[in-house]
Design an enzyme around this catalytic site. Structure first.
Site, PDB file in Angstrom:
ATOM      1  N   GLY A 190      -3.415  -5.916  11.335  1.00  0.00           N
ATOM      2  CA  GLY A 190      -3.667  -4.986  10.240  1.00  0.00           C
ATOM      3  C   GLY A 190      -4.244  -5.695   9.035  1.00  0.00           C
ATOM      4  N   ILE A 199       6.700  -4.000  13.807  1.00  0.00           N
ATOM      5  CA  ILE A 199       7.276  -3.019  12.900  1.00  0.00           C
ATOM      6  C   ILE A 199       6.183  -2.431  11.998  1.00  0.00           C
ATOM      7  CG2 ILE A 199       9.554  -4.089  12.799  1.00  0.00           C
ATOM      8  CD1 ILE A 199       8.726  -5.442  10.154  1.00  0.00           C
ATOM      9  N   THR A 219       5.217  -1.254   7.828  1.00  0.00           N
ATOM     10  CA  THR A 219       5.398  -1.938   6.540  1.00  0.00           C
ATOM     11  C   THR A 219       6.823  -1.706   6.032  1.00  0.00           C
ATOM     12  OG1 THR A 219       4.607   0.034   5.400  1.00  0.00           O
ATOM     13  CG2 THR A 219       2.973  -1.657   5.908  1.00  0.00           C
ATOM     14  N   ASN A 259       0.831  -1.205   0.000  1.00  0.00           N
ATOM     15  CA  ASN A 259       0.000   0.000   0.000  1.00  0.00           C
ATOM     16  C   ASN A 259       0.863   1.252   0.000  1.00  0.00           C
ATOM     17  OD1 ASN A 259      -0.379   1.920   2.550  1.00  0.00           O
ATOM     18  ND2 ASN A 259       0.266  -0.088   3.304  1.00  0.00           N
ATOM     19  N   ALA A 260       0.317   2.284  -0.637  1.00  0.00           N
ATOM     20  CA  ALA A 260       0.845   3.638  -0.490  1.00  0.00           C
ATOM     21  C   ALA A 260      -0.379   4.543  -0.500  1.00  0.00           C
ATOM     22  CB  ALA A 260       1.799   4.005  -1.613  1.00  0.00           C
ATOM     23  N   CYS A 308       6.368   5.325   8.704  1.00  0.00           N
ATOM     24  CA  CYS A 308       5.655   5.161   7.440  1.00  0.00           C
ATOM     25  C   CYS A 308       6.681   5.247   6.317  1.00  0.00           C
ATOM     26  CB  CYS A 308       4.602   6.254   7.263  1.00  0.00           C
ATOM     27  SG  CYS A 308       3.866   6.193   5.621  1.00  0.00           S
TER      28      CYS A 308
HETATM   29  C1  LIG Z   1      -3.556   0.239   4.075  1.00  0.00           C
HETATM   30  C2  LIG Z   1      -2.610   0.402   5.215  1.00  0.00           C
HETATM   31  C3  LIG Z   1      -2.493   1.645   5.823  1.00  0.00           C
HETATM   32  C4  LIG Z   1      -1.611   1.834   6.892  1.00  0.00           C
HETATM   33  N1  LIG Z   1      -1.533   3.056   7.482  1.00  0.00           N
HETATM   34  C5  LIG Z   1      -0.713   3.232   8.552  1.00  0.00           C
HETATM   35  C6  LIG Z   1      -0.663   4.483   9.226  1.00  0.00           C
HETATM   36  O1  LIG Z   1      -1.353   5.434   8.896  1.00  0.00           O
HETATM   37  N2  LIG Z   1       0.189   4.602  10.280  1.00  0.00           N
HETATM   38  C7  LIG Z   1       0.963   3.568  10.718  1.00  0.00           C
HETATM   39  O2  LIG Z   1       1.694   3.728  11.695  1.00  0.00           O
HETATM   40  N3  LIG Z   1       0.917   2.369  10.106  1.00  0.00           N
HETATM   41  C8  LIG Z   1       0.113   2.182   9.029  1.00  0.00           C
HETATM   42  N4  LIG Z   1       0.061   0.952   8.409  1.00  0.00           N
HETATM   43  C9  LIG Z   1       0.899  -0.140   8.922  1.00  0.00           C
HETATM   44  C10 LIG Z   1       0.109  -1.073   9.835  1.00  0.00           C
HETATM   45  O3  LIG Z   1      -0.368  -0.375  10.971  1.00  0.00           O
HETATM   46  C11 LIG Z   1       0.942  -2.282  10.270  1.00  0.00           C
HETATM   47  O4  LIG Z   1       1.991  -1.843  11.101  1.00  0.00           O
HETATM   48  C12 LIG Z   1       1.544  -3.025   9.088  1.00  0.00           C
HETATM   49  O5  LIG Z   1       0.588  -3.144   8.063  1.00  0.00           O
HETATM   50  C13 LIG Z   1       2.052  -4.411   9.471  1.00  0.00           C
HETATM   51  O6  LIG Z   1       1.038  -5.186  10.058  1.00  0.00           O
HETATM   52  P1  LIG Z   1       0.096  -6.220   9.217  1.00  0.00           P
HETATM   53  O7  LIG Z   1       1.014  -7.152   8.504  1.00  0.00           O
HETATM   54  O8  LIG Z   1      -0.733  -6.869  10.285  1.00  0.00           O
HETATM   55  O9  LIG Z   1      -0.704  -5.398   8.276  1.00  0.00           O
HETATM   56  C14 LIG Z   1      -0.817   0.751   7.346  1.00  0.00           C
HETATM   57  C15 LIG Z   1      -0.936  -0.495   6.721  1.00  0.00           C
HETATM   58  C16 LIG Z   1      -1.814  -0.692   5.675  1.00  0.00           C
HETATM   59  C17 LIG Z   1      -1.920  -2.052   5.030  1.00  0.00           C
END
Ligand SMILES: Cc1cc2nc3c(=O)[nH]c(=O)nc-3n(C[C@H](O)[C@H](O)[C@H](O)COP(=O)(O)O)c2cc1C
Ligand SMILES: Cc1cc2nc3c(=O)[nH]c(=O)nc-3n(C[C@H](O)[C@H](O)[C@H](O)COP(=O)(O)OP(=O)(O)OC[C@H]3O[C@@H](n4cnc5c(N)ncnc54)[C@H](O)[C@@H]3O)c2cc1C
Ligand code: FES
Lengths: 270, 303
Positions: B263, B189, B191, B71-72, B128
């Protein structure tokens, strides 16, 4: 490897049909999208431009699907301008589908909101008595009237058009006709898709009469699958819990018919 | 007997250890209520900035063939002030507010917006990976990390966590700076920088071209980071990265996390995932005869 619905599948546009001076249908071959349920949508990537949610349009050929686009901002205009031989990417299908009842059915659509309703028409039983109301501002913006009549050829049916300026069909708002028609006829179910205020009025009127009613909502979408949160309305996520909701559920939601979220997620009034 | 799933992350106590990660479904109080009722112990908001941000054009999110997501989104958010007034009615939900900014004054301003809100912690997004001048670029600047944390700790009595990721500075340095500056916990951590190119149109798929990889592919890396942080520091850890089953959650506890964030798996398994993971953790605790999460935190380090 099996197709991943959340990764873009690339499709080549094979045919373009102009529906009105600002609405166009793009047709392409695909294994999955021709067979989606009525109301389902796809996320459509226009390489180099954007990605937009689009209801999946029916096509009259086996193995082919379509999108019908009204050009509005940069993204939809980009999709509208994709020429024959060029590529788009599709993710999905996403979303739930209309709950199909039997008997006397009323469909109320405006603009490209007719797209999911046309697919719904291909699912009705031959004995169903179907009324389709099409709302538009003016004659030049009316489309899919003939297609609705063709699909319903073997059914007892009527397709009525209402224009705001009276240049075609009845003059007024389509919801004025909804009010009149549901007072005259006892419908089994009402289905609506189009501008939210039109849907709001239609849901309210139907609900007051105790008729089962469903509406297909639009909200800002990014992921299409329940991750980003941009499409929320109250506690519901339109992409994952909808896009189709029952009328009584919607009327209990303080945002329906009143507010939507911008690209930054700020609540704004319709 | 019902198993007690409560956990302590430094000064913060939660009834359950499963937390909604930042940026996932995180922009409305009604949705937070729903996720809390579905079993989450707390929710982290979308990262908020001083001003509203629209984020990047779509495509912003898609999956990786074989698992995971890229994602971005571009940190689209309504801004701290709008968001604070939106969550103002909150009574019940343990909300952790995530913040992004470029300088310490941004954070000071944002924290003040939440003075009248029920917020159980702040999480500083120092990680981020796809927006210039905030996130990882801040996390890589140890001087700035120190200033921001000192400012924030001064501005609020609520616990403050720092979320780290893998940037160009060794993340251990960032953690070390944060711990020295008085942080209450570390989320690890975020992403990891990634991209995908469509071979037919020969273009990157994301409008921003480069984004962050999340989901199952990053789990082993996240487990390693949690393990390293807990081995080197006496600091509570919130584990994040690829958690989609109760077994994953337990693995993070054993590596040293006191709570875990979910997430991407919400997209794959939907909101019932919180309940499923809570139930699995309970059964594991019953089998291993644990009465508290804390009993298993960091156990893998001793072996
Ligand atoms: C669509 C999306 C948006 C995200 N937005 C943020 C954000 O605004 N701030 C943040 O600290 N992490 C953000 N993350 C990272 C997640 O909070 C999480 O740390 C990361 O996705 C790893 O966990 P997961 O594998 O369970 O998704 C985002 C991740 C995704 C997929
Ligand atoms: C489930 C669903 C199905 C849709 N089906 C069709 C269809 O079949 N045919 C059709 O022409 N249009 C359809 N739309 C609308 C379409 O996705 C766009 O909103 C519209 O084309 C305007 O986009 P734009 O970016 O060109 O306009 P802009 O001028 O950039 O934006 C105008 C407004 O469009 C909306 N919008 C913009 N981007 C998005 C987005 N990513 N997601 C949702 N809304 C957005 C916002 O309300 C915005 O204020 C559908 C929308 C949804 C949610
Ligand atoms: S579009 Fe992302 S949650 Fe609905």
């Amino acid at each position: 490897m099996q197709r991943d619905p959340n990764y873009p599948t690339i499709c080549k546009i094979e045919k373009v049909i102009d529906e009105t001076p600002s609405v166009r249908t793009l047709i392409f071959s695909d294994d999955v999208l021709p067979n989606v349920l009525p109301g389902q949508f796809a996320m459509v990537w226009i390489p180099g431009v954007n990605e937009l949610p689009m209801s999946v349009m029916i096509s009259h050929e086996q193995g082919k699907a379509a999108f019908t686009i009204r050009k509005l901002g940069e993204a939809s205009t980009g999709l509208y301008n994709v020429a024959v031989g060029k590529y788009i990417g599709i993710r999905g299908p996403y979303g739930n589908s209309f709950d199909i009842k039997e008997g006397k059915l009323l469909l109320v659509g405006g603009g490209t909101g007719l797209v999911p309703l046309l697919r719904l028409l291909t699912f009705v039983k031959p004995s169903d008595d179907v009324t389709v109301l099409i709302g538009a501002k003016t004659k030049a913006e009316v489309f899919f009237e003939d297609m609705a009549n063709d699909i319903l050829e073997k059914n007892p049916h009527r397709v009525l058009v209402v224009t705001e300026d009276g240049s075609y069909g009845e003059k007024g708002l389509v919801t004025d006709l909804v009010e009149k028609i549901i007072t005259e006829t006892k419908f089994e179910a009402v289905y609506t898709c189009g501008p939210e205020l039109m849907m709001y009025k239609t849901v309210q009127l139907s609900h007051e009469k105790g008729i089962f009613v469903q509406a297909s909502l639009e909200r800002m979408m990014k992921c299409g699958i329940g991750i980003c949160g941009s499409c929320c309305i109250g506690e519901d996520l339109v992409c994952r819990d909808g896009t189709i909701f029952d009328g009584d559920h919607l009327l209990a939601n303080k945002e329906f018919g009143h507010t939507f979220r911008t690209k930054a997620g700020i609540l704004d009034k319709f | 007997m019902a198993i007690n799933l409560s956990t302590k992350i430094g000064p913060l106590s939660l009834e359950r250890p499963t937390i909604l990660a930042s940026g996932i479904l995180g922009i409305s109080l009604d949705v937070f209520n729903r996720i809390y009722k579905a079993g989450a112990g707390a929710v982290v908001t979308k990262s908020l900035s001083k001003e509203p941000w629209e984020g990047y054009a779509n495509p912003t999110i898609f999956s990786v063939k074989g698992g995971g997501w890229i994602n971005a989104v571009g940190l689209s958010n309504p801004g701290a002030a709008n968001f604070a007034s939106m969550i103002q009615p909150n009574k019940e939900v343990p909300i952790i507010v995530s913040l992004v900014g470029s300088v310490e004054d941004d954070f000071d301003f944002m924290i003040k917006q939440f003075e009248n809100c029920k917020v159980v912690a702040f999480e500083l997004n120092l990680s981020c990976p796809h927006v210039a001048k905030v996130g990882l670029e801040v996390g890589d600047d140890l001087d700035l990390v120190n200033k921001i944390i000192k400012t924030v700790k001064n501005a609020t009595a609520v616990p403050v966590f720092a979320k780290v990721g893998l940037g160009s500075t060794d993340y251990i340095e960032t953690v070390s700076t944060a711990v020295d500056a008085g942080i209450d916990g570390i989320t690890a951590i975020n992403t990891m920088r990634a991209m995908a190119i469509d071979i037919e149109t020969q273009r990157p798929i994301l409008s921003n071209k480069i984004g962050g990889l999340s989901g199952t592919p990053i789990k082993p890396i996240a487990v390693r980071c949690v393990y390293e942080i807990s081995s080197k520091f006496e600091i509570p850890i919130l584990g994040s990265g690829g958690i989609s089953t109760w077994e994953d959650a337990v693995e993070f506890f054993l590596a040293g996390a006191s709570a875990i964030q979910i997430g991407s798996a919400v997209g794959d398994n939907w909101i019932k995932i919180f309940d499923e993971i809570n139930n699995g953790i309970s059964q594991y605790m019953e089998k291993k005869r644990y009465s508290k999460i804390a009993e298993m935190v960091g156990l893998a380090k001793g072996s």
